[in-house]
Enzyme design. Structure first.
Site, short mmCIF file in Angstrom:
data_model
loop_
_atom_site.label_atom_id
_atom_site.label_comp_id
_atom_site.label_asym_id
_atom_site.label_seq_id
_atom_site.Cartn_x
_atom_site.Cartn_y
_atom_site.Cartn_z
N SER A 132 0.82 -1.21 0.00
CA SER A 132 0.00 0.00 0.00
C SER A 132 0.85 1.26 0.00
CB SER A 132 -0.92 0.02 1.23
OG SER A 132 -1.57 1.27 1.34
N CYS A 133 0.53 2.18 -0.89
CA CYS A 133 1.27 3.44 -1.00
C CYS A 133 1.31 4.20 0.31
CB CYS A 133 0.64 4.29 -2.10
SG CYS A 133 1.22 6.00 -2.17
N PHE A 134 0.17 4.22 1.04
CA PHE A 134 0.09 5.07 2.22
C PHE A 134 0.73 4.45 3.46
CE2 PHE A 134 -2.78 7.40 -0.47
CZ PHE A 134 -2.57 8.70 -0.08
#
Length: 246
Positions: A132-134
């Site tokens: 996940s990017c975040f």
């Protein structure tokens, strides 16, 4: 330098990616700058150009598209996306230098809203790199108090670059945790949503503040425009290449 801002509408994920790519292609004809804001209908997962989509995530409740840029997976649910397209000249000599300059526009825009945004330092790589990017930090990400607010990715061509990213507006931690099979507490430890900082923020106010931030930080003056029917048809003709699953 000619600079155009597009306050776009909510569009299907693969078309969004095709439109960003189309803007980058237009730089081959004329050196200029594009700033675009858009949302996603329906909610969609975008994955990086080189990212493997894990088998356990194949049955995602959301459509999945592959971005023309790198980076990690993003759930585009009630977020706002931006894309910034420009020539290589004047925007740094490397990916990170360009990130730094574009991020200055984002930070300035958030400051106009009263948010003390900052560059987040990139941590040392680990063996377990999150999908996940975040939950993943890289150089020159934008956040507050050590938590990521905007996740961005970039693609470069000999004639120009495309940087686009997601601004987490709503705190969709539960949905992200379910999708990426990680603990909700881990996401909360690494990310923050704009609505937690500004409960009454509207999309229009956000987008206009960011436009002004880019103008101030990069000494630009934007003229507002829309995609023509020809451009929309052109983008639609190759949008299928970005679809992973629907």
């Amino acid at each position: 330098m000619k600079a155009t801002v597009i306050f776009d509408t909510c569009r299907e994920g693969s078309l969004n990616m095709a439109l960003d790519s189309l803007l980058l292609q237009q730089l081959r004809e004329e050196e200029q700058v594009f700033l675009r804001f858009y949302t996603w209908c329906p909610a969609t997962v975008s994955i990086g150009l080189f990212q493997k989509w894990q088998q356990q995530q194949q049955h995602s409740p959301y459509p999945v598209v592959r971005r023309p840029t790198g980076g990690k997976a993003v759930l585009h649910l009630l977020d706002v996306s931006y894309s910034f397209v420009g020539p290589l000249s004047g925007f740094g000599n490397s990916v990170l230098e360009t990130y730094f300059l574009v991020s200055q526009g984002l930070i300035k825009g958030l400051e106009l809203l009263g948010i003390p945004a900052e560059f987040l330092p990139a941590p040392l790589p680990t063996k377990e790199d999150p999908s996940s990017c975040f939950v993943h930090l890289s150089g020159h990400e934008v956040g507050i108090a050590g938590k990521k607010l905007i996740g961005s990715a970039q693609a470069r061509k000999p004639w120009g670059f495309l940087q686009h990213g997601s601004i987490m507006v709503e705190p969709i931690y539960h949905e992200m945790a379910e999708l990426f099979s990680i603990e909700e507490s881990e996401i909360r430890a690494h990310a923050i949503a704009l609505r937690e900082l500004l409960p009454d923020i509207t999309i229009g106010v956000l987008e206009n503040a960011l436009r002004e931030g880019f103008e101030d930080a990069l000494d630009l003056h934007f003229t507002q425009a829309e995609f023509s029917s020809k451009e929309l048809s052109q983008a639609a003709s190759f949008s299928g290449k970005y679809a992973v699953c629907s």
